[in-house]
Design an enzyme around this catalytic site. Structure first.
Site: not given
Ligand code: NAD
Length: 542
Positions: A327, A293
């Site tokens: 989000c 998501e």
């Molecule tokens: P992010 O993508 O920066 O990080 C999410 C997770 O991925 C974190 O734990 C991060 O450490 C990890 N991560 C980052 N790079 C990685 C890699 N190369 N390999 C493995 N793991 C990695 O997102 P964020 O800033 O934590 O959250 C915000 C984002 O999440 C926004 O884009 C938001 O829209 C989305 N979001 C979506 C929903 C949904 O239900 N659609 C819900 C909440 C947040």
């Protein structure tokens, strides 16, 4: 003896506490905020029930007071990640084969701890570590965590009860095993509820899990993990593995036994993870299930019959609550020219009343954005708008001297494809495009087609014919669609959440659809009258 068909309690939504002035619940939460503000918590990894502390040390600070350290955590090294994988694989068989009644009991215990003794700890850590106001923490860390548990347990029972057609002389059975291998759950910073669900949903279905929490949400995630242990979750079932994304990707994502990825976060991260999985397909023992998501660009589409005060309220709550870091947040709006003067005046007046600051002051409506990187990115978008001829900033400024504060920002643009109308900023920034009333069809097309996301959207209109028309034309623009309501605040069980296009795999968290993704079904046929003849009647001459 597990010799009965047990009934799971009816799923319910957790009532939201109000924390009114003078209430005991408010006093108790304030006390816990005070307690957590005056200590530095040590956050290790927990692998197979044991602390693991080898790796890189990082500090966790309050986003609204960035010199205030809340915790010191370990981002584990590669050996730690490998150990966690071994631990998850070793725990798998016993866990998957445990009577499901006992799995249910463990998660019911989790549910009761969240709504009871641990509520303040979860809320306070979410407020301090992620800069949520008391109300925003309550609906996330207490209520939505409970709702996911409650609805998932009911959904689990529904799946287990789902069986197949009968065949004369045999018995057909469906069995719902966990996935082969382990599940890698990677959680975002913005909701403890999402993190809890990313790990608990697969675990409920018999999977063992490697949980890579977001560094920016470690404090609340750590409290939740301790609660899981108190609830009696066996060692190894969920391993708490703070680590860098790069290390997790290199070691766990590409491991031959990675059976499923349960991800919530940004579109870019998910795309890169999926690409890595694709490139590694020949090395896996199974095709990993991929659930993700991701980002959004929630919209509010206003028709000229809309009720202006209600639109304004939806814009303010939808765009600015939790600093727009949802989000689902409303981050673009399409407004008819005939309503714009009245709407603009009311919107600016209400926005001017918004109080932003330290969330320990309960009168604040907004806190700070999550970290310096987010602050800098958001500021660069605002600076871009300020310098552009296509846009005007009606209100908003930034200040990171004490906390990472981005004040509610409203941009109006003449260009429906302006950068801030298309890209996710994840901030309290609302961009408005004013369309001529007679050009509504073109504006609807912009709304539907321009941004790459399809997570949330809201329309405001009165005539049924208009509502029907917009609902149809915007059918694929949002997985969660609202009529005369803000696009945020989906509730588990009531509006199952998820979107398509660049917003993810739309597996609807908190529902059977999501839980099915973490089962590997086995169809069993037991024949009571086996054949002893090889030939078929049709093969006879006469
Ligand atoms: P992010 O993508 O920066 O990080 C999410 C997770 O991925 C974190 O734990 C991060 O450490 C990890 N991560 C980052 N790079 C990685 C890699 N190369 N390999 C493995 N793991 C990695 O997102 P964020 O800033 O934590 O959250 C915000 C984002 O999440 C926004 O884009 C938001 O829209 C989305 N979001 C979506 C929903 C949904 O239900 N659609 C819900 C909440 C947040």
């Amino acid at each position: 003896m597990s010799n009965a068909i047990f009934r799971i309690p009816t799923a319910v939504n957790e009532p939201i506490r109000e924390y009114a002035p003078g209430s005991t619940e408010r006093a108790s939460l304030k006390k816990e905020l005070e307690r957590q503000s005056n200590q530095i918590v040590r956050i290790p990894a927990i692998i197979n029930g044991q602390e693991y502390t080898k790796g890189h040390k990082v500090q966790i600070v309050m986003p609204h007071d960035h010199q205030h350290v809340l915790a010191e955590a370990t981002l584990v090294d590669e050996a730690g990640i490998n150990l966690a994988i071994e631990s998850a694989l070793a725990a798998k068989k016993t866990w998957d084969q445990m009577s499901w009644k006992h799995r249910v009991s463990i998660f019911m215990k989790v549910y009761h701890l969240v709504r009871g003794d641990w509520r303040d700890r979860l809320n306070a850590s979410t407020m301090l570590g992620q800069s949520k106001t008391c109300h925003q923490a309550e609906i996330d860390a207490a209520c939505e965590v409970c709702d996911f548990l409650s609805y998932n347990l009911a959904a689990m029972a529904e799946i287990y009860a789902s069986q197949t057609a009968e065949t004369p002389g045999s018995w057909n059975r469906m069995e719902y095993r966990g996935l082969d291998g382990f599940v890698l759950a990677i959680s975002p910073f913005n909701f403890l509820a999402l993190a809890s669900n990313l790990v608990c949903a697969p675990a409920m279905m018999g999977n063992t899990v490697l949980w890579k929490p977001s560094r920016a949400a470690l404090l609340s995630n750590w409290y939740f993990y301790q609660l899981l242990m108190e609830a009696g979750l066996p060692p190894g079932v969920i391993n708490f593995v703070p680590a860098t994304g790069e290390d997790i990707s290199r070691v766990a994502l590409l491991h031959p036994d990675m059976g499923g990825l349960n991800f919530t976060g940004s579109t870019n991260t998910f795309t890169s993870l999926w690409k890595n999985i694709g490139a590694n397909l020949e090395n896996y023992r199974q095709y990993p299930r991929i659930v993700g998501e991701t980002g959004g660009k929630g919209y509010i589409f206003v028709h000229n019959t809309a009720d202006v005060p209600k639109v304004v309220s939806a814009m303010i709550r939808g765009a600015f609550e939790y600093q727009g870091q949802k989000c689902s947040a409303a981050s673009r709006a399409y407004v008819p020219a005939s309503l714009w003067p009245e709407l603009k005046e009311m919107l600016l007046a209400k926005t001017a009343e918004i109080k932003t600051g330290d969330i320990r002051d309960f009168t604040n409506f907004m806190g700070a954005v999550i970290h310096q990187r987010a602050f800098d990115t958001i500021k660069s978008y605002i600076d871009y708008a300020r310098e552009s001829e296509d846009a005007e900033i009606l209100t908003g400024h930034c200040d990171d001297s004490e906390g990472y504060f981005i004040y509610p920002t409203i941009i109006v643009t003449k260009n429906p494809q302006f950068k801030t109308m298309l890209e996710e900023i994840f901030a309290p920034v609302l961009t408005i495009y004013v369309y001529e009333d007679e050009d509504i069809d073109t504006a609807v097309r912009y709304c539907n087609e321009d941004a790459p996301y399809a997570l949330t959207g809201a329309i405001f209109a009165k005539p049924r014919t208009v509502i029907q028309d917009l609902e149809e034309k915007l059918s694929y623009s949002a997985g969660n669609f609202y009529i005369n309501d803000k696009p945020t605040g989906s509730t588990v069980g009531q509006q199952p959440f998820g979107g398509s296009r660049q917003s993810g795999t739309n597996d609807k968290t908190g529902s059977v659809a999501n839980l099915y993704r973490f089962t590997s079904a086995r169809a069993i046929k037991e024949n009571f009258v086996p054949q002893d003849d090889v030939n078929y009647i049709s093969m006879k001459e006469q």
